[in-house]
Design a protein around this motif. Structure first.
Motif, short mmCIF file in Angstrom:
data_model
loop_
_atom_site.label_atom_id
_atom_site.label_comp_id
_atom_site.label_asym_id
_atom_site.label_seq_id
_atom_site.Cartn_x
_atom_site.Cartn_y
_atom_site.Cartn_z
N GLN A 273 0.82 -1.21 0.00
CA GLN A 273 0.00 0.00 0.00
C GLN A 273 0.86 1.26 0.00
OE1 GLN A 273 -2.45 -0.66 3.45
NE2 GLN A 273 -3.52 -2.40 2.51
N PHE A 274 2.00 1.19 0.67
CA PHE A 274 2.92 2.33 0.71
C PHE A 274 3.42 2.69 -0.69
CE2 PHE A 274 7.45 3.58 0.82
CZ PHE A 274 7.34 4.79 1.48
N LEU A 275 3.63 1.69 -1.54
CA LEU A 275 4.18 1.92 -2.87
C LEU A 275 3.17 2.51 -3.86
CD1 LEU A 275 6.22 -1.40 -3.26
CD2 LEU A 275 7.20 0.91 -3.16
N VAL A 276 1.90 2.18 -3.68
CA VAL A 276 0.87 2.55 -4.66
C VAL A 276 0.73 4.07 -4.76
CG1 VAL A 276 -1.58 2.43 -5.23
CG2 VAL A 276 -0.38 0.39 -4.41
N GLY A 277 0.73 4.55 -5.99
CA GLY A 277 0.54 5.98 -6.25
C GLY A 277 1.82 6.78 -6.30
N LYS A 278 2.95 6.14 -5.99
CA LYS A 278 4.23 6.86 -5.95
C LYS A 278 5.06 6.57 -7.20
CE LYS A 278 4.57 6.98 -0.89
NZ LYS A 278 3.31 6.34 -0.57
N ALA A 279 5.96 7.49 -7.49
CA ALA A 279 6.85 7.33 -8.65
C ALA A 279 7.94 6.33 -8.33
CB ALA A 279 7.45 8.68 -9.02
N VAL A 280 8.35 5.60 -9.35
CA VAL A 280 9.39 4.59 -9.20
C VAL A 280 10.70 5.24 -8.77
CG1 VAL A 280 10.79 2.90 -10.44
CG2 VAL A 280 8.33 3.04 -10.87
N ARG A 315 15.83 -5.54 -4.33
CA ARG A 315 16.31 -6.05 -5.61
C ARG A 315 15.15 -6.52 -6.49
NH1 ARG A 315 19.68 -6.07 -9.86
NH2 ARG A 315 19.91 -8.15 -10.77
N ALA A 316 14.22 -7.27 -5.92
CA ALA A 316 13.09 -7.78 -6.70
C ALA A 316 12.23 -6.65 -7.23
CB ALA A 316 12.26 -8.72 -5.83
N LEU A 317 12.01 -5.62 -6.43
CA LEU A 317 11.21 -4.47 -6.89
C LEU A 317 11.91 -3.73 -8.02
CD1 LEU A 317 9.91 -3.09 -3.46
CD2 LEU A 317 8.57 -4.28 -5.20
N MET A 318 13.22 -3.57 -7.93
CA MET A 318 13.96 -2.90 -8.98
C MET A 318 13.86 -3.65 -10.30
SD MET A 318 17.37 -1.76 -6.83
CE MET A 318 18.27 -1.27 -8.31
N VAL A 319 13.97 -4.98 -10.22
CA VAL A 319 13.89 -5.79 -11.45
C VAL A 319 12.48 -5.74 -12.02
CG1 VAL A 319 14.14 -8.09 -12.42
CG2 VAL A 319 15.78 -7.28 -10.74
N SER A 320 11.48 -5.84 -11.15
CA SER A 320 10.09 -5.78 -11.63
C SER A 320 9.78 -4.44 -12.26
CB SER A 320 9.13 -6.05 -10.46
OG SER A 320 7.78 -6.06 -10.91
N ALA A 321 10.31 -3.36 -11.69
CA ALA A 321 10.09 -2.02 -12.24
C ALA A 321 10.68 -1.87 -13.64
CB ALA A 321 10.69 -0.97 -11.31
N ASN A 322 11.67 -2.71 -13.94
CA ASN A 322 12.30 -2.69 -15.25
C ASN A 322 11.72 -3.74 -16.20
OD1 ASN A 322 14.40 -0.57 -15.21
ND2 ASN A 322 15.16 -1.72 -13.46
N GLY A 323 10.56 -4.26 -15.83
CA GLY A 323 9.87 -5.17 -16.73
C GLY A 323 9.92 -6.63 -16.36
#
Length: 327
Positions: A273-280, A315-323
């Protein structure tokens, strides 16, 4: 292994009407191991491997995986690889090809803990014999829980596949004496509480018939990251299933599930929930990781899991953000 009666079920009703305490066997990759070391001593074993539960079907609700579909079939299925790649990656990280060829979807959900104190009958164990004690709580507990444990049990769920299913908000379909019902995946596995001998929400006589992957989820960026002592097929020290749905650099939806940290796959909904709505942003991912672990309660020998989990989430979030792709 003690002698037992063996029968083969021809219909689901044969299973629903089974005599207790009969045990079910499909691939047998976990049950046979437990029987060999006298953890389970059933008088009746029912082979369900020929039931009509071996289909993968696209439905209006999503993708329906029959309970007897093998792990290999799921991991290789084109729609899974395209729309739910996180599930394929988790399965491939979880076991050797030989095991994946016979292990079933339903059996994966029913795995018992791999706690060494549970497997060694020389030790007491509340999961084997309620009320006898939990030596892992004060013993060698490097592999054990940092979330959701109780004074009765500190073991963790061993499945990789289930961590991905938790992140996907899958639904478990079961059938029993009261008919068919669906259980949200977040409610299927139990925390130990005062009944560590009960791993799941299944009622007496029920059988898993399918797992349903929802259609209304953008999971193509899904990442499964597994950290373990050696690169061969061993259980996770910790694992992370992460999915970010991003539009114009803004996070629309986030899903994070952890393995190797609790008696069930552990969703970090506060961090999501903290991540939703925020810029990568990499700083944002670190903040989310800190939030996900702030209520961790490590034991004497697994304090390292807290920092390891934070780094793995980031690490997992960074990779997911890159596709997505390999973490």
């Amino acid at each position: 292994m003690k002698n037992f009666n063996y029968t083969r079920a021809n219909t689901i009703q044969d299973v629903v009407d089974r005599p207790e305490p009969a045990m079910l066997i499909a691939g047998g990759t976990n049950l046979v191991d437990r029987m060999k070391v006298f953890l389970d001593e059933p008088t009746q074993v029912i082979d369900i491997s020929r039931l009509d539960l071996k289909k993968i079907e696209t439905t209006g609700d999503g993708l329906r995986l029959g309970a007897l579909v093998t792990n290999t079939q799921v991991a290789d299925f084109p729609v899974v690889r395209q729309n739910y790649p996180i599930l394929s990656r988790a399965i491939l990280a979880g076991a050797s090809q030989q095991i994946r060829n016979v292990a079933s979807v339903g059996g994966n959900l029913m795995q018992r803990t791999r706690c060494p104190y549970y497997y060694d009958t020389a030790f007491s164990c509340n999961k084997r014999q309620p009320g006898s004690g939990c030596p892992a709580a004060t013993g060698i507990n490097r592999m054990h829980a940092i979330f959701g444990a109780s004074d009765k049990c500190v073991a963790v769920n061993p499945s990789d596949m289930c961590v991905a299913l938790a992140a996907l908000d899958a639904v478990v379909e079961v059938e029993g004496v009261s008919g068919r019902r669906q259980i949200p995946f977040s409610e299927f596995h139990r925390l130990p509480g005062n009944q560590p001998e009960r791993d799941t929400a299944l009622e007496e006589g029920e059988i898993i018939t399918a797992v349903i992957l929802p259609a209304n989820i953008n999971a193509k960026s899904g990442v499964y990251l597994k950290l373990r002592d050696r690169a061969s097929y061993s259980f996770a020290l910790i694992s992370v299933a992460a999915i970010l749905d991003i539009d114009n650099n803004k996070i629309c939806n986030a899903r994070i599930a952890l393995g190797g940290v609790a008696h069930k796959p552990w969703r970090t909904q506060e961090a999501e929930q903290f991540l939703v709505g925020k810029a990568v942003d990499t700083t944002l991912f670190q903040q989310a990781a800190d939030l996900a672990l702030r209520n961790a309660q490590p034991l004497e020998h697994n304090k390292f899991k807290v920092e390891m989990s934070k780094r793995a989430i980031r690490r997992a979030l960074m990779v997911s953000a890159n596709g997505g792709g390999i973490a």
